[in-house]
Structures are given as structure tokens and as C-alpha cells.
Design a protein around this motif. Structure first.
Motif, PDB file in Angstrom:
ATOM      1  N   CYS A   1       0.830  -1.204   0.000  1.00 45.99           N
ATOM      2  CA  CYS A   1       0.000   0.000   0.000  1.00 45.99           C
ATOM      3  C   CYS A   1       0.868   1.259   0.000  1.00 45.99           C
ATOM      4  O   CYS A   1       1.823   1.363   0.762  1.00 45.99           O
ATOM      5  N   HIS A   2       0.509   2.219  -0.857  1.00 47.31           N
ATOM      6  CA  HIS A   2       1.182   3.523  -0.928  1.00 47.31           C
ATOM      7  C   HIS A   2       0.137   4.593  -0.650  1.00 47.31           C
ATOM      8  O   HIS A   2      -0.689   4.915  -1.511  1.00 47.31           O
ATOM      9  N   THR A   3       0.172   5.141   0.542  1.00 51.52           N
ATOM     10  CA  THR A   3      -0.903   6.024   0.985  1.00 51.52           C
ATOM     11  C   THR A   3      -0.838   7.415   0.372  1.00 51.52           C
ATOM     12  O   THR A   3      -1.841   8.134   0.367  1.00 51.52           O
ATOM     13  N   ALA A   4       0.312   7.824  -0.149  1.00 52.57           N
ATOM     14  CA  ALA A   4       0.463   9.186  -0.668  1.00 52.57           C
ATOM     15  C   ALA A   4       0.135   9.295  -2.153  1.00 52.57           C
ATOM     16  O   ALA A   4       0.337  10.349  -2.749  1.00 52.57           O
ATOM     17  N   ARG A   5      -0.368   8.245  -2.765  1.00 53.05           N
ATOM     18  CA  ARG A   5      -0.798   8.358  -4.152  1.00 53.05           C
ATOM     19  C   ARG A   5      -2.043   9.250  -4.246  1.00 53.05           C
ATOM     20  O   ARG A   5      -2.845   9.312  -3.313  1.00 53.05           O
ATOM     21  N   ASP A   6      -2.200   9.889  -5.374  1.00 53.00           N
ATOM     22  CA  ASP A   6      -3.351  10.759  -5.600  1.00 53.00           C
ATOM     23  C   ASP A   6      -4.249  10.097  -6.649  1.00 53.00           C
ATOM     24  O   ASP A   6      -4.046  10.277  -7.853  1.00 53.00           O
ATOM     25  N   PRO A   7      -5.239   9.320  -6.226  1.00 54.09           N
ATOM     26  CA  PRO A   7      -6.048   8.583  -7.199  1.00 54.09           C
ATOM     27  C   PRO A   7      -6.840   9.490  -8.127  1.00 54.09           C
ATOM     28  O   PRO A   7      -7.030   9.164  -9.303  1.00 54.09           O
ATOM     29  N   LEU A   8      -7.298  10.637  -7.645  1.00 54.55           N
ATOM     30  CA  LEU A   8      -8.061  11.542  -8.501  1.00 54.55           C
ATOM     31  C   LEU A   8      -7.203  12.050  -9.658  1.00 54.55           C
ATOM     32  O   LEU A   8      -7.635  12.051 -10.815  1.00 54.55           O
ATOM     33  N   ALA A   9      -5.986  12.481  -9.349  1.00 51.57           N
ATOM     34  CA  ALA A   9      -5.093  12.968 -10.395  1.00 51.57           C
ATOM     35  C   ALA A   9      -4.722  11.850 -11.364  1.00 51.57           C
ATOM     36  O   ALA A   9      -4.653  12.068 -12.584  1.00 51.57           O
ATOM     37  N   ALA A  10      -4.488  10.659 -10.845  1.00 53.34           N
ATOM     38  CA  ALA A  10      -4.094   9.543 -11.697  1.00 53.34           C
ATOM     39  C   ALA A  10      -5.235   9.129 -12.630  1.00 53.34           C
ATOM     40  O   ALA A  10      -5.006   8.830 -13.811  1.00 53.34           O
ATOM     41  N   ILE A  11      -6.455   9.110 -12.116  1.00 59.61           N
ATOM     42  CA  ILE A  11      -7.613   8.734 -12.934  1.00 59.61           C
ATOM     43  C   ILE A  11      -7.827   9.768 -14.043  1.00 59.61           C
ATOM     44  O   ILE A  11      -8.080   9.420 -15.197  1.00 59.61           O
ATOM     45  N   ALA A  12      -7.721  11.038 -13.703  1.00 61.58           N
ATOM     46  CA  ALA A  12      -7.867  12.088 -14.714  1.00 61.58           C
ATOM     47  C   ALA A  12      -6.749  12.006 -15.754  1.00 61.58           C
ATOM     48  O   ALA A  12      -6.988  12.156 -16.956  1.00 61.58           O
ATOM     49  N   ALA A  13      -5.524  11.745 -15.307  1.00 60.46           N
ATOM     50  CA  ALA A  13      -4.392  11.648 -16.231  1.00 60.46           C
ATOM     51  C   ALA A  13      -4.532  10.463 -17.175  1.00 60.46           C
ATOM     52  O   ALA A  13      -3.971  10.478 -18.283  1.00 60.46           O
ATOM     53  N   ALA A  14      -5.279   9.439 -16.761  1.00 59.69           N
ATOM     54  CA  ALA A  14      -5.490   8.268 -17.607  1.00 59.69           C
ATOM     55  C   ALA A  14      -6.549   8.507 -18.674  1.00 59.69           C
ATOM     56  O   ALA A  14      -6.826   7.606 -19.481  1.00 59.69           O
ATOM     57  N   GLY A  15      -7.145   9.691 -18.684  1.00 60.53           N
ATOM     58  CA  GLY A  15      -8.095  10.025 -19.735  1.00 60.53           C
ATOM     59  C   GLY A  15      -9.551   9.839 -19.371  1.00 60.53           C
ATOM     60  O   GLY A  15     -10.424   9.936 -20.249  1.00 60.53           O
ATOM     61  N   PHE A  16      -9.837   9.610 -18.097  1.00 64.75           N
ATOM     62  CA  PHE A  16     -11.230   9.496 -17.667  1.00 64.75           C
ATOM     63  C   PHE A  16     -11.827  10.880 -17.433  1.00 64.75           C
ATOM     64  O   PHE A  16     -11.127  11.830 -17.070  1.00 64.75           O
ATOM     65  N   GLU A  17     -13.125  10.982 -17.610  1.00 66.72           N
ATOM     66  CA  GLU A  17     -13.862  12.190 -17.257  1.00 66.72           C
ATOM     67  C   GLU A  17     -14.349  12.044 -15.822  1.00 66.72           C
ATOM     68  O   GLU A  17     -15.066  11.099 -15.502  1.00 66.72           O
ATOM     69  N   MET A  18     -13.946  12.949 -14.949  1.00 65.11           N
ATOM     70  CA  MET A  18     -14.305  12.843 -13.543  1.00 65.11           C
ATOM     71  C   MET A  18     -15.774  13.190 -13.342  1.00 65.11           C
ATOM     72  O   MET A  18     -16.287  14.181 -13.867  1.00 65.11           O
ATOM     73  N   GLY A  19     -16.459  12.353 -12.577  1.00 62.33           N
ATOM     74  CA  GLY A  19     -17.818  12.619 -12.165  1.00 62.33           C
ATOM     75  C   GLY A  19     -17.827  13.134 -10.737  1.00 62.33           C
ATOM     76  O   GLY A  19     -16.902  13.807 -10.292  1.00 62.33           O
ATOM     77  N   THR A  20     -18.863  12.798 -10.000  1.00 67.30           N
ATOM     78  CA  THR A  20     -18.952  13.231  -8.613  1.00 67.30           C
ATOM     79  C   THR A  20     -18.062  12.362  -7.726  1.00 67.30           C
ATOM     80  O   THR A  20     -17.859  11.175  -7.991  1.00 67.30           O
ATOM     81  N   TYR A  21     -17.530  12.963  -6.687  1.00 66.90           N
ATOM     82  CA  TYR A  21     -16.744  12.226  -5.718  1.00 66.90           C
ATOM     83  C   TYR A  21     -16.783  12.974  -4.398  1.00 66.90           C
ATOM     84  O   TYR A  21     -17.120  14.157  -4.340  1.00 66.90           O
ATOM     85  N   ARG A  22     -16.434  12.275  -3.348  1.00 61.41           N
ATOM     86  CA  ARG A  22     -16.339  12.926  -2.036  1.00 61.41           C
ATOM     87  C   ARG A  22     -15.187  12.320  -1.260  1.00 61.41           C
ATOM     88  O   ARG A  22     -14.840  11.142  -1.426  1.00 61.41           O
ATOM     89  N   ARG A  23     -14.606  13.149  -0.419  1.00 64.99           N
ATOM     90  CA  ARG A  23     -13.490  12.710   0.413  1.00 64.99           C
ATOM     91  C   ARG A  23     -14.033  12.175   1.738  1.00 64.99           C
ATOM     92  O   ARG A  23     -15.009  12.691   2.288  1.00 64.99           O
ATOM     93  N   LEU A  24     -13.369  11.140   2.243  1.00 63.98           N
ATOM     94  CA  LEU A  24     -13.766  10.480   3.474  1.00 63.98           C
ATOM     95  C   LEU A  24     -12.590  10.414   4.426  1.00 63.98           C
ATOM     96  O   LEU A  24     -11.427  10.515   4.013  1.00 63.98           O
ATOM     97  N   ARG A  25     -12.905  10.205   5.669  1.00 62.39           N
ATOM     98  CA  ARG A  25     -11.881   9.934   6.671  1.00 62.39           C
ATOM     99  C   ARG A  25     -12.268   8.649   7.390  1.00 62.39           C
ATOM    100  O   ARG A  25     -13.383   8.530   7.915  1.00 62.39           O
ATOM    101  N   ILE A  26     -11.373   7.680   7.392  1.00 62.32           N
ATOM    102  CA  ILE A  26     -11.633   6.385   8.023  1.00 62.32           C
ATOM    103  C   ILE A  26     -10.520   6.077   9.023  1.00 62.32           C
ATOM    104  O   ILE A  26      -9.352   5.971   8.609  1.00 62.32           O
ATOM    105  N   PRO A  27     -10.868   5.957  10.320  1.00 59.45           N
ATOM    106  CA  PRO A  27     -12.204   6.146  10.898  1.00 59.45           C
ATOM    107  C   PRO A  27     -12.605   7.618  10.895  1.00 59.45           C
ATOM    108  O   PRO A  27     -11.768   8.509  10.765  1.00 59.45           O
ATOM    109  N   GLU A  28     -13.915   7.863  11.038  1.00 58.88           N
ATOM    110  CA  GLU A  28     -14.421   9.226  10.968  1.00 58.88           C
ATOM    111  C   GLU A  28     -13.931  10.084  12.126  1.00 58.88           C
ATOM    112  O   GLU A  28     -13.773  11.299  11.988  1.00 58.88           O
TER     113      GLU A  28
END
Length: 225
Positions: free
Chosen positions: A176-203
Motif C-alpha cells: 500500500c502507498h498512501t500518498a498516491r493521488d487517485p483523482l489525479a491519476a484517474i484524470a491523467a489516464a483520460g477518464f472524465e471525472m464525475g462526482t466524488y467525495r473525500r472520506l476519513r476512516i475512521p471518521e
């Protein structure tokens, strides 16, 4: 379902001990940590054929809606795959559990209406390649549903994540690499971003490097640039 032969990355599953640890801890997290509710939100509204990347022990299977006609669930680690097969037998939608790694999906291009990445993009060895593969197998307009660890918005925790990723964290927690930025990576892969929300686990309570998460949807464009 039609699979095709694709060469898996060498040493695709380097953490069998962690896989057995995860199989136990993940069930407790679902029941007591509220993760099951996030899985339900992640999969709500999916339909048609779906591919799940890194299915683990199959905890998502119980949450797929009835409009899903088939789930092809890839899991490279043998013991987790065996547990996923058992979970598939209890699922209310057809689930086919197969070996495979995210960087070399053994399926045809544009064969799926949806793809699911759930707490897995932090562990893949080659994130851009994995996302390119997910985009390849989705039909135009197909959805990528993601629920992932991600880089913290605050500087202090983000620094702690980077330090953890350079030291013991990947060794202790299955790559596991916790400092990756999945939003940036998904956008860079050519996907169109839809809705998303940030979470904290545990809350509430103490935050750890894996606490910041993001849950959302992206789409493969109907037309290529």
C-alpha cells in the motif's frame, strides 16, 4: 465470459502473509468500521457487465445491485481468491472469480459497462498501466467506480504519508502507498471525472496514513481526443 491470455507482471503477488491478515481485518472493518456502507454507496446504480479489480476476499459481492448481469472479479492472490469464490456463491448476482492483475487484465477491450476499484489502486505496481487497462476494457461511456486511499489535503498528514511510503508501510501493508493521488491519476489516464467525495476512516479519533480516502465515479469518454 471470454478471457484472453495476457502476461502478468513478475512477482504480481508479493505479500501472501498480509493477504491472510487482510482477510481477517477487512471483515471486522466492514462490520464495525462502517466500510460496508461505503461499499453499498460505491456500487449503487451499476448495471450490465462489471469487472472488479483486486476483489480481495469478495466483500463487495453482497452489495452489487440486481441490475448487474455479471461480475468478473480479478484477484491475483491465491488465498484471497479462494475466499472470494466462497463469497461469490452467496452473491445475488453472477460473479466469476478469476486470477489476474490490474496491469494485464485478461479480458477483451470494451467488454464491460462498469469497472470497480476498491482499496486497490494504492497497491498496484504500475498505476498508469493499470488505469490504462481499466479504460481499455470499458465500453465508451462506461463507469469506473472507485473507493481508494489517497493523499491527505493537509500538509502534516501528507508529509507523514510520504515518509510512511518510503519506509515500512508498504512492507507491512501489502504494498500500500498512501500518498498516491487517485483523482489525479484517474484524470491523467483520460477518464472524465464525475462526482466524488473525500472520506476519513475512521471518521473520528486518531488518523493514520491510510485514513484519507475518496469515493466517486469517473467515465470513459464516448469519443477519443
Amino acid at each position: 465470459m471470454q478471457l484472453r491470455s495476457r502476461k502478468l507482471p513478475r512477482d504480481a503477488v508479493p505479500h501472501p502473509v498480509f493477504a491472510r491478515f487482510y482477510a481477517r481485518v477487512s471483515v471486522t472493518a466492514d462490520l464495525k468500521g462502517g466500510i460496508a456502507a461505503y461499499r453499498e454507496e460505491l456500487l449503487s446504480g451499476l448495471s450490465g457487465r462489471v469487472i472488479e479489480i483486486g476483489a480481495g476476499n469478495g466483500l463487495n459481492f453482497a452489495h452489487y445491485p440486481g441490475a448487474v448481469s455479471e461480475v468478473v472479479a480479478l484477484e491475483p492472490e491465491r488465498s484471497l481468491r479462494q475466499l472470494a469464490v466462497r463469497s461469490a456463491l452467496r452473491a445475488e448476482v453472477p460473479v466469476d472469480v478469476v486470477p489476474g492483475a490490474a496491469e494485464a487484465l485478461p479480458v477483451k477491450s470494451e467488454a464491460f459497462d462498469g469497472a470497480v476499484a476498491s482499496l486497490v489502486l494504492c497497491t498496484v505496481r504500475d498505476l498508469p498501466r493499470a488505469l490504462a487497462e481499466i479504460r481499455r476494457v470499458l465500453r465508451p461511456g462506461g463507469e469506473l467506480r472507485f473507493f481508494e486511499h489517497g493523499l491527505a489535503p493537509g500538509r502534516t498528514l501528507a508529509t507523514a504519508q510520504r515518509v510512511a511510503d518510503r519506509t515500512l508501510w508498504p512492507l507491512l501493508f501489502g504494498g500500500c502507498h498512501t500518498a498516491r493521488d487517485p483523482l489525479a491519476a484517474i484524470a491523467a489516464a483520460g477518464f472524465e471525472m464525475g462526482t466524488y467525495r473525500r472520506l476519513r476512516i475512521p471518521e473520528t479519533g486518531l488518523q493514520v496514513p491510510s485514513s484519507p480516502c475518496v469515493l466517486g465515479v469517473a467515465r470513459k469518454p464516448f469519443t477519443e481526443d
